[in-house]
Design a protein around this motif. Structure first.
Motif, PDB file in Angstrom:
ATOM      1  N   GLN A  28       0.818  -1.210   0.000  1.00 65.54           N
ATOM      2  CA  GLN A  28       0.000   0.000   0.000  1.00 65.54           C
ATOM      3  C   GLN A  28       0.853   1.262   0.000  1.00 65.54           C
ATOM      4  O   GLN A  28       0.458   2.286  -0.556  1.00 65.54           O
ATOM      5  N   SER A  29       2.048   1.186   0.605  1.00 65.58           N
ATOM      6  CA  SER A  29       2.928   2.358   0.595  1.00 65.58           C
ATOM      7  C   SER A  29       3.380   2.688  -0.824  1.00 65.58           C
ATOM      8  O   SER A  29       3.482   3.854  -1.202  1.00 65.58           O
ATOM      9  N   ILE A  30       3.681   1.647  -1.616  1.00 66.79           N
ATOM     10  CA  ILE A  30       4.097   1.867  -3.008  1.00 66.79           C
ATOM     11  C   ILE A  30       2.953   2.525  -3.785  1.00 66.79           C
ATOM     12  O   ILE A  30       3.153   3.502  -4.520  1.00 66.79           O
ATOM     13  N   LYS A  31       1.740   2.006  -3.613  1.00 64.37           N
ATOM     14  CA  LYS A  31       0.587   2.593  -4.300  1.00 64.37           C
ATOM     15  C   LYS A  31       0.367   4.031  -3.849  1.00 64.37           C
ATOM     16  O   LYS A  31       0.114   4.921  -4.665  1.00 64.37           O
ATOM     17  N   ASN A  32       0.466   4.246  -2.548  1.00 61.45           N
ATOM     18  CA  ASN A  32       0.279   5.593  -2.026  1.00 61.45           C
ATOM     19  C   ASN A  32       1.382   6.537  -2.489  1.00 61.45           C
ATOM     20  O   ASN A  32       1.139   7.715  -2.757  1.00 61.45           O
ATOM     21  N   THR A  33       2.612   6.011  -2.564  1.00 65.25           N
ATOM     22  CA  THR A  33       3.725   6.843  -3.020  1.00 65.25           C
ATOM     23  C   THR A  33       3.531   7.264  -4.474  1.00 65.25           C
ATOM     24  O   THR A  33       3.731   8.429  -4.829  1.00 65.25           O
ATOM     25  N   ILE A  34       3.122   6.316  -5.315  1.00 65.09           N
ATOM     26  CA  ILE A  34       2.872   6.635  -6.722  1.00 65.09           C
ATOM     27  C   ILE A  34       1.765   7.681  -6.840  1.00 65.09           C
ATOM     28  O   ILE A  34       1.893   8.684  -7.556  1.00 65.09           O
ATOM     29  N   THR A  35       0.668   7.454  -6.107  1.00 66.09           N
ATOM     30  CA  THR A  35      -0.446   8.404  -6.123  1.00 66.09           C
ATOM     31  C   THR A  35      -0.009   9.775  -5.638  1.00 66.09           C
ATOM     32  O   THR A  35      -0.343  10.806  -6.236  1.00 66.09           O
ATOM     33  N   TYR A  57       3.000  11.070  -5.586  1.00 70.23           N
ATOM     34  CA  TYR A  57       3.909  11.736  -6.509  1.00 70.23           C
ATOM     35  C   TYR A  57       3.179  12.280  -7.734  1.00 70.23           C
ATOM     36  O   TYR A  57       3.531  13.340  -8.254  1.00 70.23           O
ATOM     37  N   ILE A  58       2.174  11.561  -8.204  1.00 74.18           N
ATOM     38  CA  ILE A  58       1.365  12.101  -9.300  1.00 74.18           C
ATOM     39  C   ILE A  58       0.722  13.415  -8.853  1.00 74.18           C
ATOM     40  O   ILE A  58       0.716  14.410  -9.573  1.00 74.18           O
TER      41      ILE A  58
END
Length: 486
Positions: A7-14, A16-17
């Motif tokens: 979830q951290s990876i998904k949240n990080t991508i979101t 950063y977008i």
């Protein structure tokens, strides 16, 4: 750490977008489509609302995370969630009444240096309520271990809407006056959308059955109001005090520098969405071993990722400032100072979550109050004498002092630290990269220069992190990425 990493990876991508969209807005659209005064006014309104937000929320967004996992029956959970929905109104309505009765005095004080603020003061209160209830509904979804959609709404939705509104302003579809009101409406829509999503995960059932620990819940909510959001308050407090002491255009100049430096905090913000409820669960279960492991892993991971972002920003900062209007180009020292403070925040790992969700949250309140008072005193002196760089000095000194105190307290009470030999190795790599690359640039156009230099730094940095096996979690992510390329 599997759930945390995913979830951290998904949240990080979101996130950063969202920061890319916000970066376009702040660095290019606001600076070119809006006058300095109105850009500063927009920043002032929402920064002041962000300062008020924890009070309007009555600490509920932190209370939800801390106590939810301690309730085991459906009835007790429903009663707890009902209280969480009602509590913010108990403070927001009296504050609104006081503001209405004292409006003239408040408006004279807040607009004494910049008269442009006077007509928009009431929007600060309304925006604070929207921000507060958004955080409540976001916390509602986080305790269900669903943080990705909320992170999208928090990081992307309002920034994308702001982009559309800025172009509408540029093409004279709306006026500046309408633009500011439309921004407030966007925050209202964001809050309502978050509410619908949160209720789709767990529909509220109105229940007022007595909870045995209601006194603990209420005292925690009251005490955590400041402590739970102190790091964000400090940066927003700078903008508020700049608007009190010097021309409001300086809020715009400072906001650009702060936004650039704030990118360093993105991994921490993303990981915090899931480590916060996980830390609360470990504390409720008294699982010290897993808590110690989570503390060290979260600290090291965030130091590595945040360190790379810090390098990419400060090693390209001179070129980046060539791309924006010249009047904004005095903020390089602000970026470096706030960047270092944000990197220290990353190194803290889930330190905040440990303190906020433990029985020692009162100590965090005391530390937070001390930090706010220190920041106010420093800003009161530094801003009139040194301008925006004075605000940066005040923030840097305050955050370093505050974080150091929290590290020492967690070490004394929990006998755990985030330090390891790999921490020292990462810090050494960061220092070497800064020394090697700060004064070196390609002789090209700034955008190409930034792109090429960033690729070189990123590749070399990740190779060293992978080669020396400084983080198992980072290495697994890199291996997964390389395998997907193959």
């Amino acid at each position: 750490m599997g759930l945390v990493v995913t979830q951290s990876i998904k949240n990080t991508i979101t996130t950063y977008i969202g920061f890319v969209i916000g970066g376009v807005n702040v660095l290019f659209l606001f600076t070119n489509f809006l006058s300095d005064a109105y850009f500063g006014l927009v920043q002032y309104i929402f920064s002041t609302a962000a300062i008020m937000m924890p009070l309007m929320a009555f600490g509920v967004h932190n209370t939800l995370v801390k106590f939810y996992s301690s309730f085991k029956t459906r009835q007790s959970q429903n009663s707890f969630l009902t209280i969480m929905l009602v509590l913010p109104l108990c403070i927001a309505l009296p504050v609104g009444l006081i503001g209405y009765l004292c409006f003239e005095g408040i408006s004279v004080w807040m607009s004494s240096k910049n008269d442009i603020i006077r007509d928009y003061i009431w929007l600060i209160y309304v925006s604070a309520i929207f921000l507060a209830y958004f955080e409540v509904f976001y916390a509602w979804s986080k305790v269900q271990m669903r943080s990705v959609f909320g992170n999208f709404m928090k990081e992307i939705f309002h920034r994308l809407c702001t982009t559309v509104l800025l172009f509408a302003l540029y093409f004279d579809i709306i006026s500046v006056y309408q633009f500011i009101y439309a921004l407030v409406i966007v925050h209202a829509l964001r809050m309502l959308t978050m509410a619908l999503y949160a209720f789709s995960l767990r529909l509220p059932v109105i229940c007022f059955s007595r909870l045995l620990n209601i006194n603990s819940i209420l005292s925690y909510s009251a005490l955590i109001i400041l402590a739970g959001s102190v790091a964000n308050i400090i940066l927003e407090l700078d903008k508020f005090m700049i608007g009190l002491y010097i021309e409001i255009e300086n809020v715009a100049y400072y906001a650009v520098a702060i936004y650039i430096a704030s990118v360093i905090a993105v991994p921490s913000r993303a990981m915090h969405q899931i480590t916060n409820p996980l830390t609360a669960k470990l504390l409720n279960e008294r699982n010290t071993r897993e808590l110690r492991l989570l503390y060290r892993k979260s600290s090291l991971t965030l130091l590595i990722v945040g360190g790379l972002i810090f390098l990419l920003i400060v090693l390209n900062i001179n070129e980046l400032y060539y791309l924006i209007p010249e009047k904004y180009q005095g903020g390089i020292r602000v970026v470096i100072l706030i960047g270092l403070a944000k990197l220290f925040d990353n190194f803290m790992g889930n330190n905040n979550a440990i303190l906020f969700n433990s029985d020692y949250y009162r100590v965090v309140l005391a530390l937070g109050l001390g930090l706010v008072l220190l920041t106010i005193v420093l800003n009161t002196y530094f801003i009139p004498h040194f301008g925006t760089i004075g605000a940066a000095y005040a923030t840097f000194i305050s955050i370093v002092t505050y974080n150091s105190a929290k590290l020492v307290f967690v070490k004394l009470r929990f006998e755990i630290t985030p330090f390891s030999l790999n921490t020292l190795k990462v810090c050494l790599i960061l220092a070497v990269f800064f020394g090697l690359f700060y004064y070196w640039d390609f002789p090209f156009y700034p955008v190409l220069n930034i792109a090429l230099k960033s690729v070189v730094i990123t590749v070399l940095y990740l190779v060293l992190i992978f080669r020396f096996k400084l983080s198992d979690d980072i290495n697994r992510v890199l291996i997964r990425f390389f395998n997907s390329l193959k």
